[in-house]
Design an enzyme around this catalytic site. Sequence first.
Site, PDB file in Angstrom:
ATOM      1  N   CYS A 128       0.824  -1.214   0.000  1.00  0.00           N
ATOM      2  CA  CYS A 128       0.000   0.000   0.000  1.00  0.00           C
ATOM      3  C   CYS A 128       0.857   1.262   0.000  1.00  0.00           C
ATOM      4  O   CYS A 128       0.320   2.380  -0.089  1.00  0.00           O
ATOM      5  CB  CYS A 128      -0.946  -0.006   1.187  1.00  0.00           C
ATOM      6  SG  CYS A 128      -1.927  -1.506   1.241  1.00  0.00           S
TER       7      CYS A 128
ATOM      8  N   CYS B  89     -13.003   0.171   8.691  1.00  0.00           N
ATOM      9  CA  CYS B  89     -12.135  -0.237   7.579  1.00  0.00           C
ATOM     10  C   CYS B  89     -12.303   0.668   6.365  1.00  0.00           C
ATOM     11  O   CYS B  89     -13.420   1.067   6.035  1.00  0.00           O
ATOM     12  CB  CYS B  89     -12.493  -1.651   7.139  1.00  0.00           C
ATOM     13  SG  CYS B  89     -12.544  -2.833   8.476  1.00  0.00           S
ATOM     14  N   SER B  90     -11.195   0.928   5.679  1.00  0.00           N
ATOM     15  CA  SER B  90     -11.311   1.537   4.362  1.00  0.00           C
ATOM     16  C   SER B  90     -11.907   0.479   3.438  1.00  0.00           C
ATOM     17  O   SER B  90     -11.772  -0.709   3.675  1.00  0.00           O
ATOM     18  CB  SER B  90      -9.945   1.995   3.857  1.00  0.00           C
ATOM     19  OG  SER B  90      -9.018   0.934   3.864  1.00  0.00           O
TER      20      SER B  90
ATOM     21  N   HIS C  37      -9.371   3.709  -0.677  1.00  0.00           N
ATOM     22  CA  HIS C  37      -8.007   3.212  -0.615  1.00  0.00           C
ATOM     23  C   HIS C  37      -7.675   2.370  -1.838  1.00  0.00           C
ATOM     24  O   HIS C  37      -7.577   1.132  -1.750  1.00  0.00           O
ATOM     25  CB  HIS C  37      -7.818   2.407   0.677  1.00  0.00           C
ATOM     26  CG  HIS C  37      -6.417   1.927   0.906  1.00  0.00           C
ATOM     27  ND1 HIS C  37      -5.306   2.520   0.346  1.00  0.00           N
ATOM     28  CD2 HIS C  37      -5.950   0.873   1.636  1.00  0.00           C
ATOM     29  CE1 HIS C  37      -4.215   1.861   0.719  1.00  0.00           C
ATOM     30  NE2 HIS C  37      -4.579   0.859   1.492  1.00  0.00           N
TER      31      HIS C  37
END
Lengths: 443, 411
Positions: B98, B231-232, B359
């Site tokens: 990421c 959470c994304s 994301h």
Amino acid sequence: MDLNQRLKHVAVIGAAGKMGSGIALLLALEMAWRALEDPGATYVLNLVDMADGPLQGLQRYLRDQARKDGEKQINRLRAVFRDRADLVENGEMVQAFVDEVMIHVRTGKALALAKDSSLVFEAAFEREEVKVEIYNELAVLCPPSTWFLTNTSSIPLRVLAEQCGIGGRLIGYHFYNPPAVQKLLEVIVPDGCDPDLVEAAYALAKILRKTTVPARDIAGFIGNGHFMRDGLHCIREMEHLARDYGFVQALYMVEKVSRDWLLRPMGMFQLIDYVGIDVFQLILRVMDHYLQDGLHSDLIDHMLDLGIRGGQTSSGAQKDGFLRYEKGRPAGIFDPAARDYVPLDEAFVRDMDGLLGPHPDPALTWKALSRDPAREEKLRAYFRRLKDLDSLGAGMARAHVFDSRDVALDLVRQGVAARPEDVNDVLTLGFFHLYGPINDYLD
Amino acid sequence: MNRMPKPVFLAAGATTVSLGTGRPEFSPRKPRPGLDETIREAGRMTLAQIGDPGAIDECVIGNFMAERFNRQGHLGALMLNLHPALEFKPALRVEGACASGGLALVSGLKSVLSGLADVVLVLGVEIQNTVKAIYCADYLAGAGWYDGERKDGHAYFFPGAFSDRAGAYAAKVGAERAREGFAHWFRNAIENARLNPDAQEYTNRAQDLLALGRTPPNPRVFTDHLNLFDCSKVSDGAAALVVASEEGLRRLGLGREDAVQVTGLGHAAANLTTPPADPTEMATCRVAAGRALAMAGLAIGDVGVVEVHDCFTVSGILLTEALGMAAPGEGADAVVAGITRRDGRWPTNAGGGLVGYGHPTGATGVRMAVDLWRQLKGRAGTYQVAPRTEHGLMVNMGGNDKTVVSLAVKA
């Protein structure tokens, strides 16, 4: 032989049908989980139907649904496959689960496939002669220890048991559509049924996570005992209104009142389409044959004569019937005189809704209320308003509520249902109504 | 810590919509823009700001898992499909989970600092909605140590890993304090996203965000210590911007007023096979951010706007501590008190961050840099904040605090 043993060799007759495929799925998933958690045992699920095409469709359905179940229960699956070094990813485990489900499944067209089964679920077409023929053959094929669970929704079990020599070994196990989703299971215990079978049937329902309601062995049982009469009430109401307003207009109004004013998930004509007009007619005929209660509708016969059947496609999409559907929503109404559908355009809807009068609470819908924790309180307030409203729609809605309650109370009086709560459970769990028909909302 | 050997700038940034559940135009059953189209969308918006694409010396693309999500490798050359003028320019793809976007920035910065390039087009992209979330989790688990962690890992691998951190944090500060911090982080993220038309949560209409954030976790269907709001989401998107020297800016026809200067770079990595020594600490993030601040000659108190990697609400909270915005164990309380709000001491993730904007993994680091550039240049439009100082800081994290890129920038 205990239930766990019996669950190792099971058959479903009529397995490719709407109800049969759902029952097959429930059993296939249960077998797969058991096999994974008890690797030594062998499980066999024999799925019998009349043609290869539907059987192949059934295999596809089971595979797709097994994949969805595996995905949904991925945490449980990861625990089950903890020691399988070759399965690391979710994708690998879900595929292994799908394979596991399909390993136990055997499909075929011959009833002989069921000969070694300890439990036979029958979900054949709802026609007495068809079922009798099947059971006569199974009675010869299967050992005397085999138990039979029929999904009939209307045929008295004593008739099948007597005609086929399987008395004591047959129980009614009436799932609701779709069987894998609907929680309700109507259990019908005919006179002379083996107490071990009764006990096993209730234990199995628990395993399959179903809520059971007992019904007496009287044609139509509770579910159709109410639904058929409720449907006939709507048809009568519609035919009565049609004299003043015309067929299409009357059908719209009854559909609208039975859905939006009664706060039900579907209007009555959509529900009949969903079940299938042909199935509705079959059930009426069976019930009328045994009950001699005048359960008949010329309109239903006429629709079928015109080739309008309703029902669903194998994918679950709604076929046109009394109503025409676009993206699953009613978009037109069948006009038998013109033999065509009249579109539900804005002006028509506005005019008809105007005739019905203002809805007691336009914000209140089945969908909104079904998730509302204050549902009971809101329902009471709603019906209080409905009680005082002076309009065509309100009158129709009240008449429908009272008729539905009378039908339900009759079912209790005749002993079809043991308790008023049982009728209410069937309607709320099996038909997704927000309230049972036996209530005091309009008193 | 060395200072930057020469001035280097970020300018001309763009982000696509973060597409995924929550966006009204998103449906898993409908066709959507793919990898190439998304790269070109972000790229073209950037090129439109610089006039001559021929002025670009080099292209860098950050991406994590296109091989699995899109069955496409060789993204450097794919990036050149953006414009004919890029043909035969050097182009490369970088990967660091990421933090791939952050590493693309690092690569561009090094090229410019080395003098081999004056203008580098840096882009980050990820298209992840090609599979259901449950299989997406398999692919994203590649950001962890696959041989050592995947088999025993949670079905939703990273939510599981950060649930462990959330559990440890709850044990340290008290479950209620932790949950309250997570819930406030979630509320801030969604409120900010509602101001950003590109954000995945732009049309989020939920009324009581705090109540949602307080939803107790359900281990039967998800994880022990995180709920879904922590959470994304799974996102598709891209972001791009230009890294340029002073000469590069001149060639692009841009002025100093169009660019932010990169004053600090912190790039740190930790052994992928080693579990965090203290799950309540983001040690690699602390090191990387510390390096970026030291190189810029700044303390955290000098920073006016912050972009942090809140892949989960708990990472947002832990990052406030790693950056020194709150003392260890006090991040949750500090967030509840409002330090990261738009009007707080450190307006953080003002465009929604990972929880609110989305994301798209390989794009996230670049998206953060674009947002810092926008905020410090007054170009953030509807989600503009008023930074207290001219300095911004970003922290882009890959894996479970394993590869981290931190940049300090100055208006």
